[in-house]
Design a protein around this motif. Structure first.
Motif, PDB file in Angstrom:
ATOM      1  N   VAL A 142       5.996 -11.641 -26.902  1.00  0.00           N
ATOM      2  CA  VAL A 142       5.383 -12.038 -28.173  1.00  0.00           C
ATOM      3  C   VAL A 142       6.038 -11.281 -29.331  1.00  0.00           C
ATOM      4  N   ARG A 143       6.217  -9.988 -29.175  1.00  0.00           N
ATOM      5  CA  ARG A 143       6.849  -9.195 -30.245  1.00  0.00           C
ATOM      6  C   ARG A 143       8.262  -9.695 -30.549  1.00  0.00           C
ATOM      7  N   ALA A 144       8.997 -10.033 -29.479  1.00  0.00           N
ATOM      8  CA  ALA A 144      10.365 -10.525 -29.673  1.00  0.00           C
ATOM      9  C   ALA A 144      10.373 -11.857 -30.405  1.00  0.00           C
ATOM     10  N   ARG A 145       9.435 -12.751 -30.069  1.00  0.00           N
ATOM     11  CA  ARG A 145       9.406 -14.064 -30.720  1.00  0.00           C
ATOM     12  C   ARG A 145       8.944 -13.952 -32.170  1.00  0.00           C
ATOM     13  N   VAL A 146       7.988 -13.067 -32.434  1.00  0.00           N
ATOM     14  CA  VAL A 146       7.558 -12.861 -33.821  1.00  0.00           C
ATOM     15  C   VAL A 146       8.697 -12.284 -34.644  1.00  0.00           C
ATOM     16  N   LEU A 147       9.429 -11.342 -34.081  1.00  0.00           N
ATOM     17  CA  LEU A 147      10.578 -10.770 -34.793  1.00  0.00           C
ATOM     18  C   LEU A 147      11.622 -11.843 -35.079  1.00  0.00           C
ATOM     19  N   ALA A 148      11.859 -12.712 -34.103  1.00  0.00           N
ATOM     20  CA  ALA A 148      12.876 -13.762 -34.279  1.00  0.00           C
ATOM     21  C   ALA A 148      12.461 -14.800 -35.319  1.00  0.00           C
ATOM     22  N   THR A 149      11.172 -15.115 -35.389  1.00  0.00           N
ATOM     23  CA  THR A 149      10.718 -16.182 -36.293  1.00  0.00           C
ATOM     24  C   THR A 149      10.359 -15.687 -37.699  1.00  0.00           C
ATOM     25  N   SER A 150       9.935 -14.416 -37.790  1.00  0.00           N
ATOM     26  CA  SER A 150       9.470 -13.924 -39.093  1.00  0.00           C
ATOM     27  C   SER A 150      10.219 -12.706 -39.611  1.00  0.00           C
ATOM     28  N   GLY A 151      10.966 -12.042 -38.740  1.00  0.00           N
ATOM     29  CA  GLY A 151      11.645 -10.809 -39.141  1.00  0.00           C
ATOM     30  C   GLY A 151      10.709  -9.604 -39.175  1.00  0.00           C
ATOM     31  N   ILE A 152       9.467  -9.782 -38.713  1.00  0.00           N
ATOM     32  CA  ILE A 152       8.475  -8.700 -38.747  1.00  0.00           C
ATOM     33  C   ILE A 152       8.320  -8.103 -37.354  1.00  0.00           C
ATOM     34  N   ARG A 153       8.324  -6.778 -37.299  1.00  0.00           N
ATOM     35  CA  ARG A 153       8.184  -6.060 -36.030  1.00  0.00           C
ATOM     36  C   ARG A 153       6.724  -5.651 -35.839  1.00  0.00           C
ATOM     37  N   LEU A 154       6.050  -6.318 -34.946  1.00  0.00           N
ATOM     38  CA  LEU A 154       4.656  -5.968 -34.641  1.00  0.00           C
ATOM     39  C   LEU A 154       4.610  -4.656 -33.856  1.00  0.00           C
ATOM     40  N   ASP A 155       3.626  -3.826 -34.164  1.00  0.00           N
ATOM     41  CA  ASP A 155       3.384  -2.591 -33.418  1.00  0.00           C
ATOM     42  C   ASP A 155       2.172  -2.764 -32.521  1.00  0.00           C
ATOM     43  N   TRP A 156       2.251  -2.206 -31.320  1.00  0.00           N
ATOM     44  CA  TRP A 156       1.124  -2.267 -30.391  1.00  0.00           C
ATOM     45  C   TRP A 156      -0.067  -1.487 -30.956  1.00  0.00           C
ATOM     46  N   GLU A 157      -1.249  -2.058 -30.868  1.00  0.00           N
ATOM     47  CA  GLU A 157      -2.482  -1.322 -31.128  1.00  0.00           C
ATOM     48  C   GLU A 157      -3.061  -0.814 -29.815  1.00  0.00           C
ATOM     49  N   ILE A 158      -2.928  -1.590 -28.769  1.00  0.00           N
ATOM     50  CA  ILE A 158      -3.349  -1.157 -27.436  1.00  0.00           C
ATOM     51  C   ILE A 158      -2.452  -0.001 -26.992  1.00  0.00           C
ATOM     52  N   LYS A 159      -3.065   1.017 -26.391  1.00  0.00           N
ATOM     53  CA  LYS A 159      -2.323   2.163 -25.882  1.00  0.00           C
ATOM     54  C   LYS A 159      -1.806   1.847 -24.482  1.00  0.00           C
ATOM     55  N   ARG A 160      -0.499   1.963 -24.311  1.00  0.00           N
ATOM     56  CA  ARG A 160       0.108   1.740 -23.002  1.00  0.00           C
ATOM     57  C   ARG A 160       0.470   3.099 -22.407  1.00  0.00           C
ATOM     58  N   LEU A 161      -0.024   3.349 -21.191  1.00  0.00           N
ATOM     59  CA  LEU A 161       0.104   4.674 -20.590  1.00  0.00           C
ATOM     60  C   LEU A 161       0.642   4.574 -19.176  1.00  0.00           C
ATOM     61  N   GLY A 162       1.217   5.675 -18.694  1.00  0.00           N
ATOM     62  CA  GLY A 162       1.632   5.743 -17.304  1.00  0.00           C
ATOM     63  C   GLY A 162       3.057   5.290 -17.074  1.00  0.00           C
ATOM     64  N   ILE A 163       3.386   5.140 -15.811  1.00  0.00           N
ATOM     65  CA  ILE A 163       4.750   4.802 -15.402  1.00  0.00           C
ATOM     66  C   ILE A 163       4.767   3.434 -14.733  1.00  0.00           C
TER      67      ILE A 163
END
Length: 314
Positions: free
Chosen positions: A280-301
């Motif tokens: 989703v982030r890649a497609r938004v960047l490609a279509t709008s030039g905007i880089r979305l930042d995660w709000e959800i915390k991603r943790l672990g390995i």
């Protein structure tokens, strides 16, 4: 996957330590690998003693109710601390129209307690599916209200087991962020309320709840809002415009109801969800030039071979 047992000094510790605890049982996405050790302290003194005894080489991570969290499938090394409602879930009225609440208390319960006390300013918490510890860490907000607008001070315990107090200013709140050191474990907080008619407070809470019912997939396995709103934009509109509404990878799906929510439809792995988010982030960047930042915390390995590159390496 499992981790080797940690050598912990538990003499005098009253809380519970569980090795290789499956974190999928406590996250709202219902995915994720194990914690090498899960510690549930009896109270703040027990937490302080545990941290004093814990070798500095052992990583420590705190999780709350698991609502805004994506734990990767390989799990989390070190000790994961989860505060219990019994030890950290109290709410009390203080002089000057203030309330003190424990860090494990759900945001929704804080709103309800304020209503019981005839104090306004907390209706926005009625619509946030998390706990106070997480709300403090990310300046949680909804429906036009934010944590920083009501917070007076926070009590925390640092990695060495020392108790500290931070004022609102010292928390360094910005949008969905605090500048407080990452090693601080919040144990309780004091908030400022405003006296108001309970019927007026109840009406504001009902409005918040009605909005959630109409607009958000609250009965799904989801982690809440996935991406932060970029300045001047709504994340869900950017996701929708990029053609991602309903997009699926494995058992993970972008919600048809609200495209800033990811859903575990039943068979998703953490890898599915993270890969979908980065797609989703890649497609938004490609279509709008905007880089979305995660709000959800991603943790672990991640599991071997399942590392997901940001924006898919774009």
């Amino acid at each position: 996957m499992s981790f080797p047992a940690l050598d912990l000094d538990l003499d005098g510790i009253r809380g519970r330590v569980t090795p290789n605890f499956g974190l999928d049982a406590v996250t709202w996405f219902r995915v994720g690998g194990p914690a090498q050790a899960l510690f549930q302290p009896a109270d703040a003194d027990d937490l302080a003693l545990f941290l004093q005894r814990l070798p500095e080489s052992v990583p420590v991570l705190v999780i709350g109710v698991g609502s805004n969290l994506l734990v990767r499938d390989g799990g989390i090394e070190g000790v994961v601390i989860r505060l219990s409602a019994k030890g950290f879930g109290a709410a009390t009225r203080l002089p000057g129209d203030r309330i003190r609440v424990g860090a494990a208390l759900p945001d929704k319960r804080v709103a309800a307690f304020a209503l019981e006390q005839g104090l306004s300013g907390f209706a926005f918490y009625h619509g946030i599916p998390g706990g106070i510890g997480g709300a403090l860490r990310m300046n949680a907000g909804a429906n036009g209200g934010e944590t920083r607008e009501r917070l007076v001070e926070v009590t925390a315990i640092d990695r060495s087991g020392r108790r500290v107090t931070l004022s609102n200013a010292e928390m360094g709140f910005t949008y969905r962020h605090t500048a407080a050191p990452d090693d601080l474990i919040f144990v309780d907080a004091v908030y400022q309320g405003e006296p108001a008619d309970p019927a007026t407070i109840r009406a504001a809470m009902d409005e918040v709840e009605a909005h959630r019912e109409r607009a958000q997939p609250i009965r799904e396995k989801t982690g809440g809002s996935t991406f932060k709103n970029p300045p001047g934009h709504s994340a869900w509109k950017l996701v929708d415009a990029a053609g991602c509404r309903g997009l699926m990878i494995g058992g993970a799906q972008v919600s048809e109801m609200h495209c800033n929510f990811l859903i575990n439809t039943g068979s998703a792995t953490a890898h599915d969800l993270e890969l979908l988010g980065e797609t989703v982030r890649a497609r938004v960047l490609a279509t709008s030039g905007i880089r979305l930042d995660w709000e959800i915390k991603r943790l672990g390995i991640p599991l071997p071979g399942e590392t997901v590159e940001p924006f898919l390496g774009a």
